[in-house]
Write a protein that holds these residues in place. Structure first.
Motif, PDB file in Angstrom:
ATOM      1  N   ALA A  54      -7.074   3.767   0.188  1.00  0.00           N
ATOM      2  CA  ALA A  54      -5.930   4.065   1.139  1.00  0.00           C
ATOM      3  C   ALA A  54      -5.495   2.693   1.626  1.00  0.00           C
ATOM      4  CB  ALA A  54      -6.589   4.859   2.172  1.00  0.00           C
ATOM      5  N   ALA A  55      -6.432   1.729   1.518  1.00  0.00           N
ATOM      6  CA  ALA A  55      -5.997   0.217   2.185  1.00  0.00           C
ATOM      7  C   ALA A  55      -5.435  -0.305   1.090  1.00  0.00           C
ATOM      8  CB  ALA A  55      -7.360  -0.492   2.371  1.00  0.00           C
ATOM      9  N   GLY A  56      -5.421   0.052  -0.157  1.00  0.00           N
ATOM     10  CA  GLY A  56      -4.615  -0.581  -1.172  1.00  0.00           C
ATOM     11  C   GLY A  56      -3.352  -0.141  -1.388  1.00  0.00           C
ATOM     12  N   MET A  57      -3.177   1.386  -1.221  1.00  0.00           N
ATOM     13  CA  MET A  57      -1.922   1.820  -1.164  1.00  0.00           C
ATOM     14  C   MET A  57      -1.135   1.401   0.203  1.00  0.00           C
ATOM     15  SD  MET A  57      -2.869   5.608  -2.368  1.00  0.00           S
ATOM     16  CE  MET A  57      -1.551   6.239  -2.002  1.00  0.00           C
ATOM     17  N   ALA A  58      -1.609   1.220   1.423  1.00  0.00           N
ATOM     18  CA  ALA A  58      -0.989   0.838   2.361  1.00  0.00           C
ATOM     19  C   ALA A  58      -0.494  -0.552   2.021  1.00  0.00           C
ATOM     20  CB  ALA A  58      -1.953   0.695   3.714  1.00  0.00           C
ATOM     21  N   SER A  59      -1.002  -1.446   1.600  1.00  0.00           N
ATOM     22  CA  SER A  59      -0.868  -2.981   1.238  1.00  0.00           C
ATOM     23  C   SER A  59       0.441  -2.788   0.470  1.00  0.00           C
ATOM     24  CB  SER A  59      -1.862  -3.642   0.833  1.00  0.00           C
ATOM     25  OG  SER A  59      -1.585  -4.726   0.335  1.00  0.00           O
ATOM     26  N   GLN A  60       0.360  -1.894  -0.472  1.00  0.00           N
ATOM     27  CA  GLN A  60       1.417  -2.008  -1.382  1.00  0.00           C
ATOM     28  C   GLN A  60       2.821  -1.148  -0.912  1.00  0.00           C
ATOM     29  OE1 GLN A  60       2.005  -2.833  -4.833  1.00  0.00           O
ATOM     30  NE2 GLN A  60       0.239  -3.816  -4.535  1.00  0.00           N
ATOM     31  N   ARG A  61       2.440  -0.440   0.025  1.00  0.00           N
ATOM     32  CA  ARG A  61       3.851   0.512   0.859  1.00  0.00           C
ATOM     33  C   ARG A  61       4.463  -0.801   1.767  1.00  0.00           C
ATOM     34  NH1 ARG A  61       0.977   4.789   3.510  1.00  0.00           N
ATOM     35  NH2 ARG A  61       2.498   4.459   5.114  1.00  0.00           N
ATOM     36  N   ALA A  62       3.500  -1.549   2.444  1.00  0.00           N
ATOM     37  CA  ALA A  62       3.964  -2.650   3.300  1.00  0.00           C
ATOM     38  C   ALA A  62       4.868  -3.741   2.262  1.00  0.00           C
ATOM     39  CB  ALA A  62       2.537  -3.454   3.901  1.00  0.00           C
ATOM     40  N   ALA A  63       4.411  -3.920   1.062  1.00  0.00           N
ATOM     41  CA  ALA A  63       5.030  -5.098   0.433  1.00  0.00           C
ATOM     42  C   ALA A  63       6.293  -4.588   0.058  1.00  0.00           C
ATOM     43  CB  ALA A  63       4.283  -5.382  -0.766  1.00  0.00           C
ATOM     44  N   THR A 112       8.682  -9.428   8.080  1.00  0.00           N
ATOM     45  CA  THR A 112       7.446  -9.211   8.106  1.00  0.00           C
ATOM     46  C   THR A 112       7.352  -7.599   8.711  1.00  0.00           C
ATOM     47  OG1 THR A 112       6.646 -11.380   8.870  1.00  0.00           O
ATOM     48  CG2 THR A 112       4.893  -9.706   9.030  1.00  0.00           C
ATOM     49  N   VAL A 113       6.745  -7.056   7.795  1.00  0.00           N
ATOM     50  CA  VAL A 113       6.458  -5.700   7.949  1.00  0.00           C
ATOM     51  C   VAL A 113       5.100  -5.241   8.191  1.00  0.00           C
ATOM     52  CG1 VAL A 113       7.081  -3.251   7.111  1.00  0.00           C
ATOM     53  CG2 VAL A 113       8.576  -5.022   7.053  1.00  0.00           C
ATOM     54  N   GLU A 114       4.707  -4.134   9.050  1.00  0.00           N
ATOM     55  CA  GLU A 114       3.369  -3.601   9.182  1.00  0.00           C
ATOM     56  C   GLU A 114       3.431  -2.149   8.722  1.00  0.00           C
ATOM     57  OE1 GLU A 114       1.860  -4.379  12.954  1.00  0.00           O
ATOM     58  OE2 GLU A 114       1.326  -6.512  12.442  1.00  0.00           O
ATOM     59  N   VAL A 115       2.396  -1.678   8.166  1.00  0.00           N
ATOM     60  CA  VAL A 115       2.356  -0.334   7.731  1.00  0.00           C
ATOM     61  C   VAL A 115       0.881   0.291   8.591  1.00  0.00           C
ATOM     62  CG1 VAL A 115       1.981   1.552   6.043  1.00  0.00           C
ATOM     63  CG2 VAL A 115       3.649  -0.192   5.795  1.00  0.00           C
ATOM     64  N   ALA A 116       0.700   1.101   9.282  1.00  0.00           N
ATOM     65  CA  ALA A 116      -0.329   1.677   9.784  1.00  0.00           C
ATOM     66  C   ALA A 116      -1.085   2.818   8.797  1.00  0.00           C
ATOM     67  CB  ALA A 116      -0.259   2.213  11.095  1.00  0.00           C
ATOM     68  N   PHE A 117      -2.383   2.764   8.765  1.00  0.00           N
ATOM     69  CA  PHE A 117      -3.145   3.802   7.798  1.00  0.00           C
ATOM     70  C   PHE A 117      -4.565   4.181   8.469  1.00  0.00           C
ATOM     71  CE2 PHE A 117      -4.502  -0.179   6.211  1.00  0.00           C
ATOM     72  CZ  PHE A 117      -5.578   0.057   5.843  1.00  0.00           C
ATOM     73  N   THR A 124      -8.160   3.566  12.580  1.00  0.00           N
ATOM     74  CA  THR A 124      -6.726   3.080  11.994  1.00  0.00           C
ATOM     75  C   THR A 124      -6.511   1.739  11.908  1.00  0.00           C
ATOM     76  OG1 THR A 124      -5.960   5.202  13.528  1.00  0.00           O
ATOM     77  CG2 THR A 124      -4.258   3.315  12.985  1.00  0.00           C
ATOM     78  N   ARG A 125      -6.000   1.287  10.785  1.00  0.00           N
ATOM     79  CA  ARG A 125      -5.806  -0.022  10.306  1.00  0.00           C
ATOM     80  C   ARG A 125      -4.418  -0.482  10.095  1.00  0.00           C
ATOM     81  NH1 ARG A 125      -9.648  -1.421  12.808  1.00  0.00           N
ATOM     82  NH2 ARG A 125     -11.737  -1.588  11.906  1.00  0.00           N
ATOM     83  N   VAL A 126      -3.955  -1.797  10.042  1.00  0.00           N
ATOM     84  CA  VAL A 126      -2.752  -2.070   9.507  1.00  0.00           C
ATOM     85  C   VAL A 126      -2.891  -2.876   8.487  1.00  0.00           C
ATOM     86  CG1 VAL A 126      -0.732  -3.302  10.692  1.00  0.00           C
ATOM     87  CG2 VAL A 126      -1.817  -1.907  11.994  1.00  0.00           C
ATOM     88  N   ALA A 127      -1.849  -2.760   7.662  1.00  0.00           N
ATOM     89  CA  ALA A 127      -1.418  -3.758   6.348  1.00  0.00           C
ATOM     90  C   ALA A 127      -0.155  -4.195   6.809  1.00  0.00           C
ATOM     91  CB  ALA A 127      -1.477  -2.975   5.022  1.00  0.00           C
ATOM     92  N   ALA A 128      -0.189  -5.744   6.556  1.00  0.00           N
ATOM     93  CA  ALA A 128       1.158  -6.393   6.771  1.00  0.00           C
ATOM     94  C   ALA A 128       1.375  -7.094   5.523  1.00  0.00           C
ATOM     95  CB  ALA A 128       1.022  -7.177   7.936  1.00  0.00           C
ATOM     96  N   ALA A 129       2.769  -7.226   5.234  1.00  0.00           N
ATOM     97  CA  ALA A 129       3.443  -7.990   4.322  1.00  0.00           C
ATOM     98  C   ALA A 129       4.840  -8.690   4.488  1.00  0.00           C
ATOM     99  CB  ALA A 129       3.860  -7.167   2.985  1.00  0.00           C
ATOM    100  N   SER A 130       4.863  -9.883   4.162  1.00  0.00           N
ATOM    101  CA  SER A 130       6.101 -10.676   4.368  1.00  0.00           C
ATOM    102  C   SER A 130       7.067 -10.804   3.218  1.00  0.00           C
ATOM    103  CB  SER A 130       5.890 -12.115   5.036  1.00  0.00           C
ATOM    104  OG  SER A 130       5.221 -11.840   5.972  1.00  0.00           O
ATOM    105  N   ALA A 131       8.593 -10.812   3.230  1.00  0.00           N
ATOM    106  CA  ALA A 131       9.200 -11.278   2.288  1.00  0.00           C
ATOM    107  C   ALA A 131      10.325 -11.957   2.589  1.00  0.00           C
ATOM    108  CB  ALA A 131       9.582  -9.894   1.698  1.00  0.00           C
TER     109      ALA A 131
END
Length: 138
Positions: A54-63, A112-117, A124-131
């Motif tokens: 789930a953490a890996g998927m959230a990281s991908q969704r944030a990216a 920069t985007v955050e996705v909560a999962f 509940t945790r947050v995955a963040a990614a920048s582009a």
């Protein structure tokens, strides 16, 4: 031919003292407890494995949300900072993300985007990614 230890003549050995007359077998149920313990171990490892996935998927969704948000913002970069960031926020939101940072640098947009999962119930945790996106430079 009769055995001396078998008065009934059936050929079977007599039961051990106490087992046939309502006694208990000291090893009865040991395999059940072992099987239950192994089942609990599999459930625990499976749960933590699912949390890691789930953490890996959230990281991908944030990216993905950050990449698409940056592209959407870059498409509106000529309209100004507010229009570019509004477009980036809209597209990030459509990808279940939340825009937490947006900056226009010339014609480049940095987001920069955050996705909560929820990897485990109650956690509940947050995955963040920048582009970054902008025009092609020679």
């Amino acid at each position: 031919m009769r055995r001396t230890g078998d008065p009934s003549g059936s050929g079977r050995e007599p039961l051990a003292a106490g087992l046939g007359a309502g006694g208990t077998d000291p090893e009865r149920g040991g395999a059940t407890v072992l099987l239950l313990a192994m089942g609990v171990v599999f459930v625990v490892f499976g749960t933590f494995g699912a949390a890691i996935v789930a953490a890996g998927m959230a990281s991908q969704r944030a990216a993905v949300a950050a990449d698409l948000g940056a592209l959407a913002g870059a498409a509106r970069a000529l309209d100004g900072d507010a229009a570019a960031c509004a477009s980036a926020a809209d597209l990030a939101g459509r990808n279940d993300g939340r825009l937490v940072g947006c900056h226009l640098d010339g014609l480049d947009v940095l987001v920069t985007v955050e996705v909560a999962f929820t990897p485990l119930p109650g956690l509940t945790r947050v995955a963040a990614a920048s582009a970054r996106a902008g025009p092609v430079r020679g």
